[in-house]
Design a protein around this motif. Structure first.
Motif, mmCIF file in Angstrom:
data_model
loop_
_atom_site.group_PDB
_atom_site.id
_atom_site.type_symbol
_atom_site.label_atom_id
_atom_site.label_comp_id
_atom_site.label_asym_id
_atom_site.label_seq_id
_atom_site.Cartn_x
_atom_site.Cartn_y
_atom_site.Cartn_z
ATOM 1 N N VAL A 136 0.855 -1.187 0.000
ATOM 2 C CA VAL A 136 0.000 0.000 0.000
ATOM 3 C C VAL A 136 0.887 1.230 0.000
ATOM 4 C CG1 VAL A 136 -1.671 1.307 1.378
ATOM 5 C CG2 VAL A 136 -1.908 -1.178 1.131
ATOM 6 N N GLU A 137 0.537 2.191 -0.811
ATOM 7 C CA GLU A 137 1.338 3.403 -0.951
ATOM 8 C C GLU A 137 0.786 4.574 -0.138
ATOM 9 O OE1 GLU A 137 1.134 3.866 -5.141
ATOM 10 O OE2 GLU A 137 2.316 2.068 -5.567
ATOM 11 N N SER A 181 -2.386 1.750 -4.320
ATOM 12 C CA SER A 181 -1.435 0.649 -4.469
ATOM 13 C C SER A 181 -1.167 0.460 -5.963
ATOM 14 C CB SER A 181 -2.007 -0.644 -3.868
ATOM 15 O OG SER A 181 -3.071 -1.135 -4.677
ATOM 16 N N ARG A 182 -0.494 -0.611 -6.324
ATOM 17 C CA ARG A 182 -0.246 -0.854 -7.746
ATOM 18 C C ARG A 182 -1.539 -1.155 -8.495
ATOM 19 N NH1 ARG A 182 -0.082 -6.321 -9.221
ATOM 20 N NH2 ARG A 182 0.054 -7.837 -7.509
ATOM 21 N N HIS A 183 -2.597 -1.387 -7.754
ATOM 22 C CA HIS A 183 -3.902 -1.630 -8.370
ATOM 23 C C HIS A 183 -4.654 -0.320 -8.617
ATOM 24 C CE1 HIS A 183 -3.403 -5.923 -7.514
ATOM 25 N NE2 HIS A 183 -2.950 -5.549 -6.333
ATOM 26 N N GLY A 184 -4.009 0.790 -8.302
ATOM 27 C CA GLY A 184 -4.649 2.086 -8.482
ATOM 28 C C GLY A 184 -5.213 2.601 -7.168
ATOM 29 N N VAL A 185 -6.100 3.588 -7.259
ATOM 30 C CA VAL A 185 -6.766 4.137 -6.080
ATOM 31 C C VAL A 185 -8.142 3.486 -5.985
ATOM 32 C CG1 VAL A 185 -7.653 6.199 -4.943
ATOM 33 C CG2 VAL A 185 -5.521 6.318 -6.270
ATOM 34 N N GLU A 186 -8.368 2.783 -4.863
ATOM 35 C CA GLU A 186 -9.622 2.052 -4.677
ATOM 36 C C GLU A 186 -10.314 2.537 -3.413
ATOM 37 O OE1 GLU A 186 -8.915 -2.378 -6.095
ATOM 38 O OE2 GLU A 186 -7.224 -1.670 -4.893
ATOM 39 N N ARG A 187 -11.632 2.415 -3.402
ATOM 40 C CA ARG A 187 -12.419 2.869 -2.260
ATOM 41 C C ARG A 187 -12.992 1.661 -1.515
ATOM 42 N NH1 ARG A 187 -15.092 7.632 -0.474
ATOM 43 N NH2 ARG A 187 -13.977 8.764 -2.094
ATOM 44 N N PHE A 188 -12.886 1.729 -0.192
ATOM 45 C CA PHE A 188 -13.417 0.685 0.685
ATOM 46 C C PHE A 188 -14.300 1.316 1.748
ATOM 47 C CE2 PHE A 188 -9.524 -0.887 -1.159
ATOM 48 C CZ PHE A 188 -9.789 -2.215 -1.449
#
Length: 441
Positions: free
Chosen positions: A235-236, A249-256
């Motif tokens: 996680v960045e 993260s390397r998966h982009g910006v995600e919302r939880f």
């Protein structure tokens, strides 16, 4: 509570257990920076002379007294364990001094100790400390503001008792230095030793290891949310909003909907882009230190006399601040390995090991326990689950061991309304210390 999408950061025992409990009612995405699950649960495959072995290098043992939640989890998962011997030796090369406190015979493995008056003085100090510390704890006479060093000074305990027994044992348990141990919170130390039977000569728990290595529980523990596990996904950054949490993260910006910070305190603080003053103060008060771990077969790191070999072997070279100290675990004893080689795991002493006998090098970070950190542990409720959809989880909130990781995961799950309090909660003999904990965790 409605089904939510929850991010778990870190796959040590705390993160994996949190994912397990929360997956019953929520969708879990677990982020792990490494290419494997487990954190300190690190079993290494070794092929030597045509035979295969699985050797633990991080989390190794647990017991039947102070691991109720971890034991219940193993039973639920159907994971097998086996009894092991938990013996402790000290050897000081410069003075050709060594003993193993497991039995009367091993205590005098070095026959010269039978006629050493100072050895008997050390034994007398051990008995006095055990008796006095328990009495002071039970009568509420331990000052919460004192360190272990303060208590030893006030009690007039001898140098041999300190540096050839008590401090080495504590240093081996928490992967800490002698100086660190002197600064340990007094009540934390004494309560832990009492709860684990370390202040008793005969009444002690049965220690156990997992059959096939400590990683044996990981597949079953993570199976319910296996599709949501992301390895090699550090996680960045994390930013909280009123209606969700953004994770980069390397998966982009995600919302939880929620985030469970199951990484170390310093790592959690570094990831929070909008850390509050309270988060900075509390998490910043619980630092970590790195420990170098080497898996090898060089038995020179064990006592000179084989009859003094123990599960944990603490070595002292030199005196004073410049002394080299290290601990070596005899994995043949701990994991009940039938092998022609003696597999050793040594912390922070790689220069003393024959390079030709080294099987692997690793680094694990362990929490440092201080009075300031103990005060910070008690403030968990100020920052976890109160607002901002963030929950802090980890063994560092307690004693630093596997039981504490599971306990912390349960606390987070209960805060989210998912896991009922177990019927055996009152039997948790570490509960007192929880308001404040292997061998490596």
């Amino acid at each position: 509570m409605s089904r939510q999408h929850i991010a778990v950061i870190g796959s040590g025992i705390s993160g994996m257990a949190a994912g397990y409990y929360l997956s019953q009612h929520h969708d879990i995405t677990l982020f792990e920076a490494a290419d494997r699950l487990g954190g300190h649960t690190a079993t290494i495959d070794v092929a030597l002379d045509g035979r295969d072995y699985a050797i633990d290098t991080g989390f190794i043992v647990f017991n039947d007294w102070t691991y109720p939640h971890f034991q219940a989890l193993l039973a639920e998962l159907g994971v097998q364990s086996q009894p092991t011997e938990m013996s402790f030796s000290v050897h000081e090369r410069a003075y050709d001094f060594e003993y193993n406190g497991h039995t009367l015979g091993s205590l005098f493995a070095q026959r010269r100790n039978l006629i050493r008056p100072r050895f008997y003085r050390m034994l007398a100090d051990i008995l006095r400390f055990n008796r006095t510390a328990v009495r002071d704890l039970e009568r509420g006479r331990l000052d919460a503001a004192l360190t272990l060093g303060d208590y030893l000074d006030a009690g007039g305990y001898g140098e041999d008792f300190r540096h050839r027994y008590l401090l080495p044992m504590g240093a081996a348990i928490w992967s800490a230095s002698i100086r660190d141990l002197m600064d340990f919170p007094l009540t934390f130390f004494v309560r832990f030793f009492k709860n684990h039977g370390l202040l008793s000569i005969s009444h002690r728990p049965q220690w156990r290891t997992l059959v096939g290595g400590s990683r044996a529980y990981i597949p079953a523990l993570t199976a319910p949310y296996a599709e949501g596990i992301r390895l090699q996904s550090p996680v960045e950054g994390i930013r909280r909003h009123a209606d969700g949490v953004e994770i980069s993260s390397r998966h982009g910006v995600e919302r939880f909907d929620q985030v469970v910070m199951a990484c170390h305190a310093d790592q959690a603080l570094a990831l929070l882009e909008d850390a509050s003053d309270s988060e900075q103060a509390i998490l910043g008060a619980m630092p970590y230190q790195d420990n170098e771990v080497v898996l090898h077969t060089d038995t020179r790191l064990l006592p000179k006399r084989p009859r003094a070999w123990a599960s944990w072997n603490y070595r002292i070279d030199g005196r004073g601040e410049s002394a080299r100290v290290s601990v070596t675990y005899d994995m043949n004893i701990l994991q009940r390995l039938a092998a022609p080689h003696t597999f050793c795991v040594t912390l922070n002493d790689s220069a003393s090991i024959d390079p030709r006998q080294i099987l692997g090098r690793f680094s694990y970070a362990h929490p440092c326990f201080t009075l300031a950190g103990q005060a910070a542990q008690a403030r968990h409720g100020e920052i976890s689950g109160v607002a901002r959809r963030t929950h802090f989880c980890g063994a560092y909130w307690r004693n630093g061991f596997h039981e504490d990781g599971v306990w912390s995961a349960r606390r987070v799950a209960m805060a989210l309304g998912d896991t009922p309090r177990p019927a055996d909660e009152s039997s948790d003999t570490c509960a007192e210390a929880g308001s404040v904990t292997e061998t490596p965790a």
